[in-house]
Design an enzyme around this catalytic site. Structure first.
Site, short mmCIF file in Angstrom:
data_model
loop_
_atom_site.label_atom_id
_atom_site.label_comp_id
_atom_site.label_asym_id
_atom_site.label_seq_id
_atom_site.Cartn_x
_atom_site.Cartn_y
_atom_site.Cartn_z
N HIS A 22 0.79 -1.22 -0.03
CA HIS A 22 0.01 -0.04 -0.10
C HIS A 22 0.92 1.15 -0.03
CE1 HIS A 22 -3.44 -2.63 1.73
NE2 HIS A 22 -3.91 -2.28 0.71
N ARG A 48 -6.16 6.18 1.49
CA ARG A 48 -5.82 5.33 2.65
C ARG A 48 -4.66 5.67 3.45
NH1 ARG A 48 -7.58 -0.84 0.74
NH2 ARG A 48 -6.04 -0.69 -0.82
N ASP A 214 -13.60 -6.56 -3.36
CA ASP A 214 -12.99 -6.34 -2.26
C ASP A 214 -13.54 -5.28 -1.60
OD1 ASP A 214 -10.98 -6.22 -0.30
OD2 ASP A 214 -9.62 -7.11 -1.30
N GLU A 240 -15.92 -9.88 -0.66
CA GLU A 240 -14.69 -10.48 -0.18
C GLU A 240 -14.59 -9.30 1.11
OE1 GLU A 240 -11.09 -11.25 -1.74
OE2 GLU A 240 -9.83 -9.99 -0.37
N GLU A 268 -7.97 -12.45 5.34
CA GLU A 268 -6.73 -11.70 5.14
C GLU A 268 -6.22 -11.00 6.34
OE1 GLU A 268 -7.82 -9.07 1.81
OE2 GLU A 268 -6.52 -7.72 2.63
N ASP A 291 -3.11 -14.59 4.81
CA ASP A 291 -1.71 -13.97 4.17
C ASP A 291 -0.80 -14.61 4.83
OD1 ASP A 291 0.38 -12.46 3.86
OD2 ASP A 291 -0.88 -11.11 2.68
N HIS A 318 -4.19 -14.83 0.65
CA HIS A 318 -4.10 -13.37 0.11
C HIS A 318 -2.56 -12.99 -0.53
CE1 HIS A 318 -2.89 -9.11 1.27
NE2 HIS A 318 -4.14 -8.84 0.47
N GLU A 338 -4.04 -15.53 -5.79
CA GLU A 338 -4.19 -14.35 -6.12
C GLU A 338 -3.07 -13.50 -6.62
OE1 GLU A 338 -5.08 -11.68 -2.73
OE2 GLU A 338 -5.51 -9.91 -4.17
C1 LIG Z 1 -7.58 -3.79 -3.16
C2 LIG Z 1 -7.94 -4.20 -1.58
O1 LIG Z 1 -8.38 -3.15 -0.99
C3 LIG Z 1 -6.35 -4.31 -0.98
O2 LIG Z 1 -5.58 -3.23 -1.07
C4 LIG Z 1 -5.87 -5.72 -1.38
C5 LIG Z 1 -6.46 -6.70 -0.75
O3 LIG Z 1 -7.18 -6.53 0.25
C6 LIG Z 1 -6.57 -7.96 -1.38
O4 LIG Z 1 -5.69 -8.07 -2.49
O5 LIG Z 1 -7.19 -8.78 -1.33
MG LIG Z 2 -8.87 -8.46 0.32
#
Ligand SMILES: C[C@H](O)[C@H](O)CC(=O)C(=O)O
Ligand SMILES: [Mg+2]
Length: 392
Positions: A22, A48, A214, A240, A268, A291, A318, A338
């Site tokens: 991020h 963010r 998401d 998600e 995640e 994750d 994740h 992913e």
């Molecule tokens: C896109 C989502 O807000 C975050 O940055 C990544 C994520 O939660 C995901 O890959 O799953």
């Molecule tokens: Mg996510």
């Protein structure tokens, strides 16, 4: 076979991209008005980074064996995690046999339980555990997937996360997961904009391409249920992380209330076998998404994945690049993976943890064959400005 003992553990901090994905520059899709739990405050809605999503930076853990072999890993956690690794966790590794993975994990977890259990401390433990697996692979001259029981398929298949599922489709991915841009505080207008974006992508991608939202913990049960039903009209495959990770009861109800055929996914920001046991026993979701850099590392993910397998639940980790790829390729209940689109406009495939890893593999046409290089098959880029704040 005797292995050299662990000589030293070192923890570094790096700024800019990489495992703290991020932490990107201006104009990146990943920081463009994405709904979060902080979106209820208008001043934190657009970015963010404005509320500090990138405040920690990357943690790099290196573990050196007595013969000079070095294993390493990157995850998030930055300076506070580096403190925990150097001042607390290192004692459970230095001087020890690197094959004592289970005992080392147990000692790291239970010695920190009084201030840990989840979040930052488990990030730090995960970083150490991944570095230990990398070291073991390098000492044994085997890829991590071989240490985990070997591949169950020849290649990985990916969906893409990013703002442009339409482009992801052209790049060969099996689906596109988009960030939800507007949360409950933006009312009916925000809901309509969310659905319009989905409708546009459905139009561009055709009926069969997977599209997912998401929601990054931003919704309440009422909004999530309404979104799920309205999005069902556009064939949303899954919703998600709709709710707070602590709201197991909300996830249970969302899964009960979601339209038939739509999957509820989360995890995640969950950690350890105990957190995932809650999600699984309360029947909170159809797919868990740990994750590996945050949930406790490979040692803990084995337990989490087995729990999920015993319940017939898929485990699609994740992000986390090579650290999850080596796991996914060994699991029947992880049929795809992913890929986070890190190009600022999500218009090309770029290495997920760039610039911190050298040799980081990326999917081609949505597929990837893992190399058989030892460990996780990547090297640490020492040009990125490693800072060791708590050197001993
Ligand atoms: C896109 C989502 O807000 C975050 O940055 C990544 C994520 O939660 C995901 O890959 O799953
Ligand atoms: Mg996510």
């Amino acid at each position: 076979m005797a292995f050299p003992r662990i000589r030293a553990v070192r923890a570094y901090v790096v700024r800019g991209g990489g495992a703290d994905y991020h932490d990107q520059g201006d104009g990146h899709w990943i920081d463009d008005h994405i709904a979060t739990p902080m979106s209820r405050y208008p001043e934190y809605r657009q970015s963010r980074q404005s509320f500090g999503i990138n405040v920690l930076g990357t943690l790099v853990v290196e573990i050196e064996a007595a013969d000079g072999t070095i294993g390493f890993a990157v995850t998030t956690g930055g300076e506070p995690a580096a403190y925990i690794v150097e001042k607390h966790l290192a004692r459970f590794l230095e001087g020890r046999d690197p094959t004592e993975v289970e005992k080392i994990w147990d000692q790291m977890y239970f010695s920190t339980q009084y201030y840990g259990r989840k979040g930052l401390v488990v990030n730090a433990i995960s970083g150490v555990d991944l570095a230990l697996y990398d070291l073991l692979g390098k000492l044994r001259q085997e890829p991590v997937y071989a240490l985990l029981g070997g591949k169950v398929r020849d290649e990985l298949t990916f969906y893409a996360t990013g703002a442009r599922p339409d482009l992801a489709k052209q790049m060969g991915f099996i689906g596109g997961k988009m960030p939800l841009h507007h949360g409950p505080a933006e009312g009916e207008e925000g809901l309509r904009k969310n659905l319009d974006e989905l409708a546009t992508m459905r139009e561009r991608c055709g009926d069969d391409f997977w599209l997912m939202f998401d929601c990054w913990m931003s919704l309440d049960l009422n909004y999530a249920t309404k979104l799920a039903h309205k999005a069902h009209e556009y064939g949303l495959k899954w919703i998600e992380e709709a709710l707070s990770p602590d709201d197991y009861w909300g996830y249970r109800d969302l899964k009960k209330n979601a339209p038939t055929g739509m999957l509820v996914t989360t995890g995640e920001h969950e950690a350890t076998r105990w957190g995932f046991r809650m999600l699984l026993e309360m029947e909170c979701c159809d797919i868990i998404q740990p994750d590996v850099g945050w949930c406790g590392g490979v040692t803990e993910l084995i337990k989490i994945a087995n729990l999920a397998d015993s319940k017939g639940v898929l485990m699609i980790p994740h992000g986390s690049s090579v650290y999850s790829y080596h796991f996914v390729i060994t699991r029947h209940n992880s049929p795809f993976a992913e890929f986070l689109m890190m190009a600022p406009k999500a218009d090309e495939v770029a290495p997920m943890f760039h610039p911190q890893l050298i040799g980081e593999p990326v999917p081609v046409n949505g597929k990837l064959k893992l190399s058989d290089s030892p460990g996780f098959g990547v090297e640490l880029n020492r040009e990125v400005g490693l800072h060791r704040p708590y050197a001993r």
